[in-house]
Design a protein around this motif. Structure first.
Motif, PDB file in Angstrom:
ATOM      1  N   PHE A   7      67.597  32.326  50.251  1.00  0.00           N
ATOM      2  CA  PHE A   7      66.530  33.327  50.224  1.00  0.00           C
ATOM      3  C   PHE A   7      65.546  33.101  49.086  1.00  0.00           C
ATOM      4  N   ALA A   8      65.796  32.058  48.273  1.00  0.00           N
ATOM      5  CA  ALA A   8      64.853  31.766  47.200  1.00  0.00           C
ATOM      6  C   ALA A   8      63.543  31.226  47.754  1.00  0.00           C
ATOM      7  N   GLU A  33      59.905  36.311  52.943  1.00  0.00           N
ATOM      8  CA  GLU A  33      58.847  37.102  53.567  1.00  0.00           C
ATOM      9  C   GLU A  33      59.253  37.499  54.987  1.00  0.00           C
ATOM     10  N   ARG A  34      59.877  36.541  55.687  1.00  0.00           N
ATOM     11  CA  ARG A  34      60.311  36.848  57.056  1.00  0.00           C
ATOM     12  C   ARG A  34      61.367  37.966  57.043  1.00  0.00           C
ATOM     13  N   LEU A  35      62.306  37.856  56.091  1.00  0.00           N
ATOM     14  CA  LEU A  35      63.338  38.891  55.970  1.00  0.00           C
ATOM     15  C   LEU A  35      62.717  40.226  55.584  1.00  0.00           C
ATOM     16  N   PRO A  78      60.051  47.864  56.733  1.00  0.00           N
ATOM     17  CA  PRO A  78      59.801  49.060  57.565  1.00  0.00           C
ATOM     18  C   PRO A  78      61.083  49.789  57.965  1.00  0.00           C
ATOM     19  N   TRP A  79      62.154  49.019  58.211  1.00  0.00           N
ATOM     20  CA  TRP A  79      63.414  49.669  58.577  1.00  0.00           C
ATOM     21  C   TRP A  79      63.951  50.507  57.424  1.00  0.00           C
ATOM     22  N   ALA A  80      63.829  49.998  56.203  1.00  0.00           N
ATOM     23  CA  ALA A  80      64.326  50.750  55.045  1.00  0.00           C
ATOM     24  C   ALA A  80      63.510  52.015  54.844  1.00  0.00           C
ATOM     25  N   TRP A  81      62.167  51.897  54.937  1.00  0.00           N
ATOM     26  CA  TRP A  81      61.324  53.092  54.799  1.00  0.00           C
ATOM     27  C   TRP A  81      61.646  54.097  55.888  1.00  0.00           C
TER      28      TRP A  81
END
Lengths: 222, 251
Positions: free
Chosen positions: B5-6, B12-14, B20-23
């Motif tokens: 993920f570095a 960015e894709r993640l 939006p799912w977290a919000w």
């Protein structure tokens, strides 16, 4: 090892003679201790109860006071680069410098604590315990202040920043040093445990703080 | 996994999925948890209505500590592997964690006034949380004071790791010093001692706070990445303009 010893004796001489030696922090310590009763009030019992805490707190402030110049000047005049190249290693240099500085500049903390404890109305025995506790805690307090000083070396208004960084890390030493004095004054029999914890805190700082400070200084040199 | 993920593209894709799912999750969970905790759930037989403060107080305390753990871990990853994203995560976590710590202290004071008869008592847990807030403030002040971004990241990571090592010692010393706060009643070996009618809304609120922290961290990290990209583009534009200007002089 000889490089480390040479570093130690150089820093010891510099700390002893340069910048007023122990006078600055000692005067600061005394001033804080002289002002506290004026704020607390002259009541003997209150002063005796507050004494160990106020005295330990004043010692903590005294160790923060010169932390800015500990590495600030070395970072400014290139001494740090020489230390990094010296072959002794930056961590050793930090350790030697801080120990020399503690020995040369912070030695008055223990005698001042003893005299102040008597002035605050403690018996000689508890005063001696408190003084011993600060003797054990002072290297740890100085090492943590040095770590904060290394992080903030060469920054503007570094003094304030050092206080903000170091104060939370110094909490355990303050608790145990003041706790030893309080336990002795109140006769709870816990002064031995507090003294050992204060010494343990200093030893932990001795093991970790030089590495952290050296890492911080190395980041600055890159 | 850290190296995977570095890569900023992959992150960015993640982040595009997670943010939006977290919000959304935070919004839904707060929509359920707030009315449940603050209105519907039964008042306590001892603390009556003031128990409702707990539904905000306890999750803030958890998240303030979790955020510091996250700050320490991402600082460690940054210090060892120099992954920029780990530093961005640390930068994003610090203010969020500080706000949670402050929220925990404020709600604790509001609860303490009717229950203990004092806004503030020098109790071990309160004091540890206050020290945690100071650690956050010191971290942010250090980063703000250093202009060079790389150096700020390095110095910040060292301080955060030192704080993480020190935190258990501080906690122990403060416990040693004084204890008045009620002992932990949810996370225990023999199961929670808190009643189910309170445990459920508390769990929903804890999840809501976690979703909020996740959303805040991911959004801040994306903003910081875009900021950096914008700075690079700006620099390129300036260089191009300078080059054109000097060509103009040459002619």
């Amino acid at each position: 090892m000889s490089a480390a010893l040479a570093l130690f004796s150089r820093e010891l001489k510099l700390a002893w003679a340069g910048g007023g030696g122990p006078a600055g922090p000692a005067a600061f310590n005394l001033a804080a201790l002289a002002l506290a009763p004026l704020a607390i009030g002259p009541d003997g019992d209150t002063l005796a109860a507050a004494g160990p805490g106020v005295i330990a707190f004043a010692a903590l402030l005294a160790t923060l006071q010169p932390a800015e110049r500990l590495f600030g000047e070395d970072a400014a005049d290139g001494t740090l680069e020489l230390y990094a190249l010296s072959g002794a290693g930056l961590a050793t240099a930090v350790l030697m410098k801080t120990l020399a500085f503690t020995l040369a500049v912070f030695w008055p903390i223990a005698p001042i604590a003893f005299i102040a404890a008597l002035a605050y109305g403690l018996e000689a025995g508890p005063a001696l315990i408190l003084s011993l506790a600060l003797l054990l805690a002072a290297p740890g307090l100085a090492l943590i202040a040095a770590f904060a000083g290394a992080l903030a070396a060469g920054l503007k208004r570094a003094g304030l920043l050092i206080a903000l960084i170091a104060a939370p890390l110094q909490v355990p030493l303050l608790v145990f040093a003041a706790g030893a004095g309080r336990a002795a004054a109140e006769g709870t029999g816990l002064e031995g445990a507090n003294l050992m914890m204060a010494a343990a805190g200093s030893l932990a700082a001795l093991a970790l703080a030089p590495l952290g400070a050296a890492a911080a200084l190395r980041a600055r040199l890159e | 996994m850290f190296s995977y993920f570095a890569n900023p593209e992959r992150f960015e894709r993640l982040a595009r999925v997670v943010t939006p799912w977290a919000w959304g999750g935070a919004a839904v969970l707060f929509a359920i948890g707030l009315p449940w905790a603050l209105v519907i759930s039964p008042p306590d037989y001892q603390q009556s209505e003031t128990v409702r403060i707990m539904y905000v107080h306890v999750p803030s305390a958890w998240l303030a500590m979790a955020a510091y753990a996250g700050l320490g871990v991402s600082s460690f990853i940054y210090f060892i592997w120099r992954h920029n994203l780990a530093d961005l995560a640390a930068r994003a976590l610090a203010p969020a964690g500080a706000v949670f710590a402050a929220l925990c202290l404020v709600t604790g004071a509001l609860w303490g006034r009717p229950m203990w008869g004092a806004w503030w008592v020098w109790d071990a847990r309160l004091t540890s949380m206050l020290v945690l807030l100071l650690l956050y403030l010191g971290y942010m002040a250090l980063r703000a004071a250093i202009e060079d971004e790389k150096l700020a990241a390095r110095a910040g990571s060292i301080l955060a790791m030192a704080g993480l090592i020190n935190l258990p010692i501080i906690k122990f010393s403060v416990d040693w010093w004084n204890t008045l706060h009620q002992p932990a009643s949810v996370i225990r070996f023999d199961g929670p001692t808190i009643h189910a009618s309170k445990l459920w809304p508390l769990s929903v609120m804890a999840l809501a706070f976690t979703a909020l922290l996740t959303a805040l961290v991911f959004s801040t990290m994306r903003t910081l990445i875009l900021e950096r990209r914008a700075a690079v583009l700006e620099r390129k534009r300036e260089q191009r303009l300078e080059a054109e200007a000097s060509e103009g002089f040459a002619e």
